[in-house]
Design an enzyme around this catalytic site. Structure first.
Site, PDB file in Angstrom:
ATOM      1  N   ARG A  34     -10.274 -11.205   0.817  1.00  0.00           N
ATOM      2  CA  ARG A  34      -9.721 -11.799   2.042  1.00  0.00           C
ATOM      3  C   ARG A  34     -10.773 -12.630   2.788  1.00  0.00           C
ATOM      4  O   ARG A  34     -10.424 -13.580   3.482  1.00  0.00           O
ATOM      5  CB  ARG A  34      -9.152 -10.710   2.954  1.00  0.00           C
ATOM      6  CG  ARG A  34      -7.762 -10.275   2.521  1.00  0.00           C
ATOM      7  CD  ARG A  34      -7.195  -9.212   3.436  1.00  0.00           C
ATOM      8  NE  ARG A  34      -5.760  -9.079   3.245  1.00  0.00           N
ATOM      9  CZ  ARG A  34      -5.058  -8.001   3.558  1.00  0.00           C
ATOM     10  NH1 ARG A  34      -5.664  -6.944   4.082  1.00  0.00           N
ATOM     11  NH2 ARG A  34      -3.754  -7.966   3.376  1.00  0.00           N
ATOM     12  N   LYS A 199       2.579   1.865   2.464  1.00  0.00           N
ATOM     13  CA  LYS A 199       3.208   1.499   3.750  1.00  0.00           C
ATOM     14  C   LYS A 199       4.728   1.551   3.579  1.00  0.00           C
ATOM     15  O   LYS A 199       5.441   0.549   3.669  1.00  0.00           O
ATOM     16  CB  LYS A 199       2.745   0.114   4.188  1.00  0.00           C
ATOM     17  CG  LYS A 199       1.264   0.078   4.575  1.00  0.00           C
ATOM     18  CD  LYS A 199       0.813  -1.294   5.021  1.00  0.00           C
ATOM     19  CE  LYS A 199      -0.667  -1.297   5.376  1.00  0.00           C
ATOM     20  NZ  LYS A 199      -1.208  -2.649   5.606  1.00  0.00           N
ATOM     21  N   GLY A 381       2.908  -7.061   3.174  1.00  0.00           N
ATOM     22  CA  GLY A 381       4.047  -7.028   4.101  1.00  0.00           C
ATOM     23  C   GLY A 381       4.451  -8.444   4.501  1.00  0.00           C
ATOM     24  O   GLY A 381       5.644  -8.770   4.567  1.00  0.00           O
TER      25      GLY A 381
HETATM   26  N1  LIG Z   1       1.579   7.996  -4.741  1.00  0.00           N
HETATM   27  C1  LIG Z   1       0.771   7.607  -3.751  1.00  0.00           C
HETATM   28  N2  LIG Z   1       0.447   8.452  -2.748  1.00  0.00           N
HETATM   29  C2  LIG Z   1      -0.372   8.067  -1.750  1.00  0.00           C
HETATM   30  N3  LIG Z   1      -0.908   6.824  -1.640  1.00  0.00           N
HETATM   31  C3  LIG Z   1      -0.618   5.961  -2.614  1.00  0.00           C
HETATM   32  C4  LIG Z   1       0.227   6.287  -3.703  1.00  0.00           C
HETATM   33  N4  LIG Z   1       0.332   5.201  -4.498  1.00  0.00           N
HETATM   34  C5  LIG Z   1      -0.427   4.234  -3.938  1.00  0.00           C
HETATM   35  N5  LIG Z   1      -1.012   4.683  -2.817  1.00  0.00           N
HETATM   36  C6  LIG Z   1      -1.948   3.957  -1.926  1.00  0.00           C
HETATM   37  O1  LIG Z   1      -1.333   2.797  -1.432  1.00  0.00           O
HETATM   38  C7  LIG Z   1      -2.351   2.014  -0.844  1.00  0.00           C
HETATM   39  C8  LIG Z   1      -1.934   0.576  -0.778  1.00  0.00           C
HETATM   40  O2  LIG Z   1      -0.677   0.461  -0.133  1.00  0.00           O
HETATM   41  P1  LIG Z   1      -0.220  -0.828   0.702  1.00  0.00           P
HETATM   42  O3  LIG Z   1      -1.126  -1.024   1.861  1.00  0.00           O
HETATM   43  O4  LIG Z   1       1.228  -0.634   0.967  1.00  0.00           O
HETATM   44  O5  LIG Z   1      -0.429  -2.009  -0.364  1.00  0.00           O
HETATM   45  P2  LIG Z   1      -0.870  -3.529  -0.125  1.00  0.00           P
HETATM   46  O6  LIG Z   1      -2.119  -3.519   0.740  1.00  0.00           O
HETATM   47  O7  LIG Z   1      -1.103  -4.078  -1.477  1.00  0.00           O
HETATM   48  O8  LIG Z   1       0.272  -4.175   0.580  1.00  0.00           O
HETATM   49  C9  LIG Z   1      -3.583   2.254  -1.693  1.00  0.00           C
HETATM   50  O9  LIG Z   1      -4.651   2.613  -0.839  1.00  0.00           O
HETATM   51  C10 LIG Z   1      -3.180   3.415  -2.623  1.00  0.00           C
HETATM   52  O10 LIG Z   1      -4.167   4.444  -2.726  1.00  0.00           O
HETATM   53  O1  LIG Z   2      -3.332  -5.223   5.001  1.00  0.00           O
HETATM   54  C1  LIG Z   2      -2.396  -5.836   5.542  1.00  0.00           C
HETATM   55  O2  LIG Z   2      -1.131  -5.828   5.070  1.00  0.00           O
HETATM   56  P1  LIG Z   2      -0.700  -5.422   3.550  1.00  0.00           P
HETATM   57  O3  LIG Z   2      -1.248  -4.043   3.246  1.00  0.00           O
HETATM   58  O4  LIG Z   2       0.809  -5.420   3.629  1.00  0.00           O
HETATM   59  O5  LIG Z   2      -1.233  -6.487   2.642  1.00  0.00           O
HETATM   60  C2  LIG Z   2      -2.601  -6.719   6.748  1.00  0.00           C
HETATM   61  O6  LIG Z   2      -3.978  -6.797   7.105  1.00  0.00           O
HETATM   62  C3  LIG Z   2      -1.765  -6.219   7.924  1.00  0.00           C
HETATM   63  O7  LIG Z   2      -2.213  -4.953   8.317  1.00  0.00           O
HETATM   64  P2  LIG Z   2      -1.190  -3.949   9.062  1.00  0.00           P
HETATM   65  O8  LIG Z   2      -0.117  -3.557   8.052  1.00  0.00           O
HETATM   66  O9  LIG Z   2      -2.043  -2.787   9.512  1.00  0.00           O
HETATM   67  O10 LIG Z   2      -0.584  -4.714  10.235  1.00  0.00           O
END
Ligand SMILES: Nc1ncnc2c1ncn2[C@@H]1O[C@H](COP(=O)(O)OP(=O)(O)O)[C@@H](O)[C@H]1O
Ligand SMILES: O=C(OP(=O)(O)O)[C@H](O)COP(=O)(O)O
Length: 400
Positions: A34, A199, A381
């Protein structure tokens, strides 16, 4: 939307809202994607003689300073990438920020401390958010929005601040929107969407819209357990959004009605404890069918049968959008699901888009060549909500 070429930035204080929310382990940056993604915008402003004031959030602190979420390590890394020193302000709108900005000569850069150390940044109260945006506006003459990963957030620095200053979109936002727009138009089919991550409450909602566009939806990561629970399975102590179970059932019914293949894991790796992400000591886990998750265990990755199943579902894809790791990839014992999906994307002939801070980091940390993917988006997101066709606060604010 104006671009930075439309702004006369020489000698001006330019506020750059970036998304520098990078993964950290023990205060060390584990993936700087990033930072590298927004660096060209900052370098361009430097080149044109702006005084550049960079700001971002990091993690989810609770509206007050919290040292584990300090952006200090990011200032150092940003300086290395830009090849010039970056001043770091120990607060966001206080004395340190004011003096760091006042000390900037043309072509110099300062990074402010984490925006979310201030309750006003994320407040749901319009007046409180605006008051914080006004404090930020006092630090700058112009605004450049380039934090694509946060454009889906109605936050002070993303939504309210651009209304107070002449503004433009940075190059990263322009690129991201350009690629994602293609996925909202005619896509090569089958269009496969892979969703995982942690998330869950944020991202379950986007499925509603994806059901109208995708041919197949594959679910993994923490996202899987609410679906499994909704179908009546025991999910032990796995991530669960209890209140969303009816929504999940409605999605499954809608998918069937529309002929969308909606695929859930058939096996998972479960453990009684969350793995040691610092020392990475070997985890103790077992592989179980998703109909046999023990009540005292947590699902932490998709299992071998699911890996094969998902690879097969990806093989004939024309387009793939993937957000969210399939497991806790930060520990090597739980990284195989995420690796299998990344490999599945590369093995297909599809146009592939990987979105999300952690998903993009996972691809690089697990050793994949990022240039082999069609596009790696800095927003998870944000890209999902963009694909939904929603008006994103941070993009709408730049259009006005
Ligand atoms: N089964 C699970 N239980 C808990 N955490 C998980 C699981 N699968 C994935 N994760 C966690 O999800 C996190 C990423 O999720 P998220 O923020 O939604 O993705 P992104 O940043 O790609 O949008 C990682 O830190 C990973 O460790
Ligand atoms: O990591 C982010 O989003 P992402 O995990 O959906 O890629 C952005 O920095 C937004 O963070 P936030 O979901 O705490 O508002």
């Amino acid at each position: 939307m104006k671009t930075i070429e439309d702004l006369d930035v020489a000698g001006k204080r330019v506020f750059v809202r970036a998304d520098l929310n990078v993964p950290l382990s023990d205060g060390r940056i584990t993936d700087d994607g990033r930072i590298r993604a927004v660096a060209p915008t900052i370098a361009k402003l430097v080149e044109r003689g702006a005084k550049v004031v960079v700001a971002s959030h990091l993690g989810r602190p609770k509206g007050a300073p919290d040292p584990q979420f300090s952006l200090a390590p990011v200032a150092e890394r940003l300086g290395e990438i830009l090849g010039k020193s970056v001043a770091f302000a120990a607060d966001t709108v206080g004395e340190s920020a004011r003096s760091a900005v006042a000390a900037l000569a043309d072509g110099e850069v300062a990074l402010l401390e984490n925006l979310r150390f201030n309750a006003g940044e994320t407040s749901k109260d319009d007046a409180e958010r605006k008051a914080f945006a006004e404090q930020l506006a006092a630090l700058a003459d112009l605004y450049v929005g380039d934090g694509f990963g946060a454009v889906h957030r109605k936050h002070a620095s993303v939504y309210d601040l651009p209304a107070l200053l002449p503004h433009a979109a940075g190059d990263l936002i322009a690129t991201e929107v350009g690629v994602l727009k293609k996925l909202t138009e005619d896509v090569e089919r089958p269009y496969v969407v892979v969703l995982g991550g942690a998330k869950v409450s944020d991202k379950l909602g986007v499925i509603d819209n994806l059901l109208k566009k995708a041919d197949k939806i594959l679910i993994g990561g923490g996202m899987a357990y609410t679906f499994l629970a909704a179908k009546g399975h025991e999910v032990g102590i796995s991530l669960l959004q209890e209140d969303q179970k009816p929504t999940c059932l409605a999605y499954l019914a809608e998918a069937e009605k529309r002929g969308v293949e909606f695929v859930l894991p058939v096996d998972v790796l479960v453990s009684a404890e969350f793995p040691d992400l610092k020392g990475k000591t070997p985890a103790s886990y077992e592989v179980v069918g998703t109909d046999a998750i023990p009540a005292d265990k947590e699902g932490l990755d998709i299992g071998p049968k699911t890996r094969e199943l998902y690879a097969a579902k990806l093989a004939d894809a024309g387009t793939v959008f993937w957000n969210g790791p399939m497991g806790v990839f930060e520990h090597p014992d739980y990284a195989n699901g995420t690796k299998a999906v990344a490999q599945g994307l590369l093995d297909s002939d599809a146009f592939t888009v990987v979105g999300g801070g952690d998903s993009a980091a996972a691809v690089r940390i697990l050793g994949f060549d990022e240039t082999k993917f069609g596009h790696i988006s800095t927003g998870g997101g944000a890209s999902l909500e963009y694909l939904e066709g929603k008006t994103l606060p941070g993009l709408a604010a730049l259009e006005g």
